[in-house]
Design an enzyme around this catalytic site. Structure first.
Site, PDB file in Angstrom:
ATOM      1  N   HIS A 411      23.410  24.691 -19.033  1.00  0.00           N
ATOM      2  CA  HIS A 411      22.204  24.138 -18.421  1.00  0.00           C
ATOM      3  C   HIS A 411      20.923  24.701 -19.032  1.00  0.00           C
ATOM      4  O   HIS A 411      20.917  25.746 -19.687  1.00  0.00           O
ATOM      5  CB  HIS A 411      22.207  24.380 -16.902  1.00  0.00           C
ATOM      6  CG  HIS A 411      22.089  25.825 -16.494  1.00  0.00           C
ATOM      7  ND1 HIS A 411      20.881  26.455 -16.277  1.00  0.00           N
ATOM      8  CD2 HIS A 411      23.042  26.756 -16.238  1.00  0.00           C
ATOM      9  CE1 HIS A 411      21.090  27.707 -15.912  1.00  0.00           C
ATOM     10  NE2 HIS A 411      22.395  27.911 -15.886  1.00  0.00           N
ATOM     11  N   CYS A 430      26.982  30.912 -15.424  1.00  0.00           N
ATOM     12  CA  CYS A 430      26.820  29.705 -16.240  1.00  0.00           C
ATOM     13  C   CYS A 430      26.141  30.056 -17.561  1.00  0.00           C
ATOM     14  O   CYS A 430      25.614  31.157 -17.734  1.00  0.00           O
ATOM     15  CB  CYS A 430      25.990  28.669 -15.483  1.00  0.00           C
ATOM     16  SG  CYS A 430      26.862  27.955 -14.070  1.00  0.00           S
TER      17      CYS A 430
END
Length: 514
Positions: A411, A430
């Site tokens: 992301h 992440c």
């Protein structure tokens, strides 16, 4: 009187019986010639008296003897049981000196960082010496015993050597807690191949790793390369664990894929073996971020992998969608440890960060009235938090999803300063991308979908929008601390998650002395 149909059947049956008897006769002849063949090679008269039946009795006993240490006893026993307990490996390899060749290969296992002792190299060498000494074996019983020991040692060693070079010594799924990469391991079919080899040398040459990365690290190991700032011992051990990683059958097979190397904090989009896009990434915080632990000082307790909660897992999957201006469903652990703590300090923290609060699934209209500092652990579990799209959204303007058990993804991020730092293990798990729009363009190519992504990413407070890839793109998240770059120069990175240490602790009993 027989009908023509019955006559044909009788002829075929007779022919089939003749073929069967001929085959059985040939097989029996080959088996009965074992003694003659062994005598011809060894010139030891004792072998003239050996028979397949006599050998079978001894081999059966050896297979059930607890002192016969076999790594894969069920596979080995099953093979001999279905092949009349014949000395298949001795019969096919003793006459052409292939077994001496095998000893040479096993003896050079240290060039792969592996200890030749794990392949019973010395035992096979000594037994072979007895066979080639026409006076060493003095009785038929001794001949049978030595034949059985040599046959089983060769079978065991061939399987172990083949497995080690083609699949690695360790199964990464058994030693790492956060490992979800598809990794092929040896099975009964691949292991049974060693009994049916037509040419032993061809097989031994075929299983030697030929990956240029492997050969470069292997050369560095043999040459005793020392990295500046490290001891020889630490460098050698780093090479050893990364050679083992290269032996694992978990490498991308696709022509096009994205790959993240956690210790390097980099993402590459690979196409036909070349990187067409490279960018910095931030990965999850790790247990060894300050590098206090290393490959020189460790103990047996290091075999247990104890990942920090925020470490990024190793995995492979398929990127299937880009979500532009995403909503962040904040995990409960982050909500408890960070969001509620900040909300207790600042009653307007949640609204300033554009975070919606839900209690038992229903939205809370006035979260600033809640006394977050005084709610109990039980009450906390009733609340959930979602950060809406916007400049402060922790996921930035886009995220790329792929199925995985750890709920991680690639992301964007508003925290751009982290990309200026050399140590980028700073996320909750992440992978943050330095150039998310470039990545979107690489995935989608020119066209309406990419244009939509670029447009929406440039707008403020757009609603969440999902754009699906026409063709899913493989993604691999890996952990490699040593490799050769495009120019052949060795690159070394810090062991930020301590995974080198875990692997070395398991490997050490199989490794050649440094």
């Amino acid at each position: 009187m027989l009908s023509s149909k019955n006559i044909v059947f009788a002829v075929l049956a007779t022919a089939g019986l003749f073929i069967l008897l001929t085959f059985a006769s040939c097989k029996k002849k080959v088996r009965s010639d074992i003694g003659k063949a062994f005598f011809a090679k060894t010139q030891n008269k004792v072998f003239k008296d050996i028979t397949p039946e006599g050998f079978a009795i001894v081999l059966k006993k050896a297979l059930t003897d607890p002192n016969t240490k076999l790594s894969n006893p069920k596979i080995i026993e099953a093979y001999y049981d279905s092949h009349d307990y014949d000395p298949v490996l001795l019969t096919s390899n003793l006459s052409n000196d292939n077994l001496r060749l095998l000893v040479d290969y096993l003896g050079k296992a240290n060039e792969h960082g592996l200890d030749p002792k794990m392949f019973q190299t010395e035992k096979i060498k000594l037994l072979l010496a007895k066979f080639y000494d026409k006076k060493a074996i003095k009785t038929t019983d001794e001949a049978y015993t030595d034949m059985a020991q040599l046959e089983l040692s060769i079978a065991n060693s061939l399987i172990n050597y083949s497995n080690a070079l083609q699949f690695g010594v360790m199964n990464p799924r058994r030693i790492y807690a956060n490992y979800y990469t598809v990794t092929k391991r040896p099975d009964s079919l691949s292991m049974s191949r060693v009994f049916e080899l037509k040419n032993l040398k061809t097989f031994l040459d075929s299983i030697q790793p030929k990956n240029p990365q492997y050969l470069t690290l292997q050369k560095a190991l043999v040459s005793n390369v020392v990295v500046p700032g490290q001891t020889k011992e630490e460098t050698q051990r780093t090479l050893l664990v990364n050679l083992e990683r290269l032996r694992w059958k978990n490498k991308p097979t696709e022509a096009r894929y994205a790959i993240v190397n956690i210790p390097d904090f980099q993402l590459d989009l690979m196409e036909n073996g070349k990187s067409t896009l490279n960018m910095k990434v931030c990965v999850g915080q790790g247990r060894n971020g300050n590098h206090t632990d290393n490959l020189v000082e460790y103990d047996d307790s290091d075999k247990i992998d104890r990942p920090f909660q925020r470490e990024t897992p190793q995995l492979n999957s398929l990127i299937y969608v880009a979500e532009v201006n995403p909503i962040w469903n904040i995990p409960q652990s982050i909500a408890n440890k960070e969001i509620i703590v900040e909300a207790a300090k600042d009653r307007y923290y949640l609204s300033n960060k554009n975070i919606n609060v839900y209690k038992n699934g229903a939205i809370v209209n006035d979260p600033e009235t809640i006394k977050w500092a005084s709610i109990s652990e039980k009450e906390r579990s009733q609340y959930s938090f979602k950060q809406q799209p916007g400049a402060d959204n922790s996921l930035g303007k886009v995220k790329f999803l792929f199925n995985n058990k750890s709920s991680v993804y690639l992301h964007d991020t508003p925290a751009k300063d982290a990309f200026k730092k050399p140590m980028r293990a700073v996320s909750h798990g992440c992978v943050r991308l330095e150039k998310p729009l470039d990545f979107a363009h690489a995935l989608f190519g020119d066209g309406e979908k990419y244009n939509t992504i670029a447009k929406l990413m440039g707008e403020d407070n757009s609603k969440p929008t999902s754009l699906y890839l026409n063709k899913k793109v493989p993604v691999y998240i890996t952990y490699v601390t040593c490799w050769a770059d495009a120019g052949g120069t060795l690159q070394f990175r810090k062991d930020i998650y301590g995974l080198d240490i875990v692997l070395y602790a398991h490997l050490q009993k199989f490794l050649a002395p440094v």
